[in-house]
Design an enzyme around this catalytic site. Structure first.
Site, PDB file in Angstrom:
ATOM      1  N   LYS A   1      30.854   6.592  17.929  1.00  0.00           N
ATOM      2  CA  LYS A   1      30.497   7.808  18.673  1.00  0.00           C
ATOM      3  C   LYS A   1      29.402   8.602  17.962  1.00  0.00           C
ATOM      4  O   LYS A   1      28.450   9.057  18.594  1.00  0.00           O
ATOM      5  CB  LYS A   1      31.756   8.663  18.844  1.00  0.00           C
TER       6      LYS A   1
ATOM      7  N   ARG B   1      34.763  -0.586   6.312  1.00  0.00           N
ATOM      8  CA  ARG B   1      33.754   0.454   6.058  1.00  0.00           C
ATOM      9  C   ARG B   1      33.705   0.843   4.584  1.00  0.00           C
ATOM     10  O   ARG B   1      34.725   1.091   3.953  1.00  0.00           O
ATOM     11  CB  ARG B   1      34.079   1.686   6.915  1.00  0.00           C
TER      12      ARG B   1
ATOM     13  N   ARG C   1      36.867   5.315   2.377  1.00  0.00           N
ATOM     14  CA  ARG C   1      37.503   6.592   2.715  1.00  0.00           C
ATOM     15  C   ARG C   1      39.026   6.430   2.704  1.00  0.00           C
ATOM     16  O   ARG C   1      39.538   5.398   3.133  1.00  0.00           O
ATOM     17  CB  ARG C   1      37.078   6.994   4.138  1.00  0.00           C
TER      18      ARG C   1
ATOM     19  N   ARG D   1      45.871   7.360  14.261  1.00  0.00           N
ATOM     20  CA  ARG D   1      44.734   7.997  14.945  1.00  0.00           C
ATOM     21  C   ARG D   1      44.491   7.343  16.301  1.00  0.00           C
ATOM     22  O   ARG D   1      44.123   8.003  17.278  1.00  0.00           O
ATOM     23  CB  ARG D   1      43.461   7.901  14.073  1.00  0.00           C
TER      24      ARG D   1
END
Ligand code: AMP
Length: 219
Positions: A14, A128, A163, A174
């Protein structure tokens, strides 16, 4: 250009899409989270309330959001379209948004949903890696996005880190929260005929192209 409400699950891209649209069409990316982070830095009663609420991960009171949003979309840079991100978060906000649009003379535009297969999202989340020095983002699970050397940034040689919420457990949480939030919104906007699904599992160029076809549509 049509206004957009952008809805996407975690790690769907996004942020990347919003940045591409912003740069190409010079339309603002309005993130209610960002607006609130600004307000949270204020040294007044509202600032303190927003800071406390956000730190708990709870939703900020509707009346505050409505006022901030209305002020923002009245600004001049929104007159040729904008990307809304983080709002509406529930049906009540969606209904109130209709009233705000009418009050400020704006139109709803389209609700764009970035669809990405859950297994692909998991791969993106767990792979990531971010450079601690320059912030460059890599993905060790995606061929054309891997760093050249393990754990080292290609750009500045900084160390790469993961992260703390980029793990499968946090992702499941989430992702479920995303489904719970979006279902009623998709029904509400589906009835208005403004929902458009875009494949976010392809290259970022292909995703952008699909979105452009929607927002530049002459109606
Ligand atoms: P985000 O950056 O969208 O994840 O939002 C960060 C935080 O800002 C959320 O956890 C909420 O506390 C607050 N927030 C953002 N958008 C809204 C909204 N539409 N309604 C209420 N609170 C919001």
């Amino acid at each position: 250009m049509k206004n957009i409400i952008l809805i996407a699950p975690p790690a769907a891209g996004k942020g990347t899409l919003a940045t591409q649209l912003k740069e190409k069409y010079h339309i603002p990316h309005i993130s209610t989270g960002d607006i609130l982070r600004d307000v949270a830095g204020r040294d007044d009663e509202i600032g303190m309330y927003v800071q406390e609420t956000m730190s708990k991960g709870a939703l900020v009171k509707d009346e505050i959001i409505y006022q901030l949003l209305e002020e923002r979309i009245k600004e001049k840079d929104c007159q040729n379209g904008y990307i809304l991100d983080g709002f509406p978060r529930n049906l009540e906000q969606a209904k109130r948004y209709d009233e705000i649009l009418e009050a400020v003379g704006q139109s709803l535009g389209f609700v764009i949903i970035l669809d990405v297969d859950k297994e692909v999202l998991k791969k993106r989340v767990t792979g990531r890696r971010i450079c601690k020095d320059c912030g460059a983002i890599y993905n060790i699970n995606i061929e054309n996005n891997m760093p050249k050397k393990d754990s080292t940034c290609d750009v500045c040689s900084g160390a790469l880190y993961q992260r703390s919420d980029d793990n499968l457990e946090a992702f499941e949480h989430r992702y479920q929260a995303y489904l719970d939030m979006t279902e009623p919104l998709i029904d509400y906007y589906g009835e208005k005929g403004v929902v458009r699904h875009v494949d976010g599992g392809v290259s970022k160029e292909a995703t952008l192209k699909a979105v452009e076809e929607i927002i530049l549509e002459k109606k």
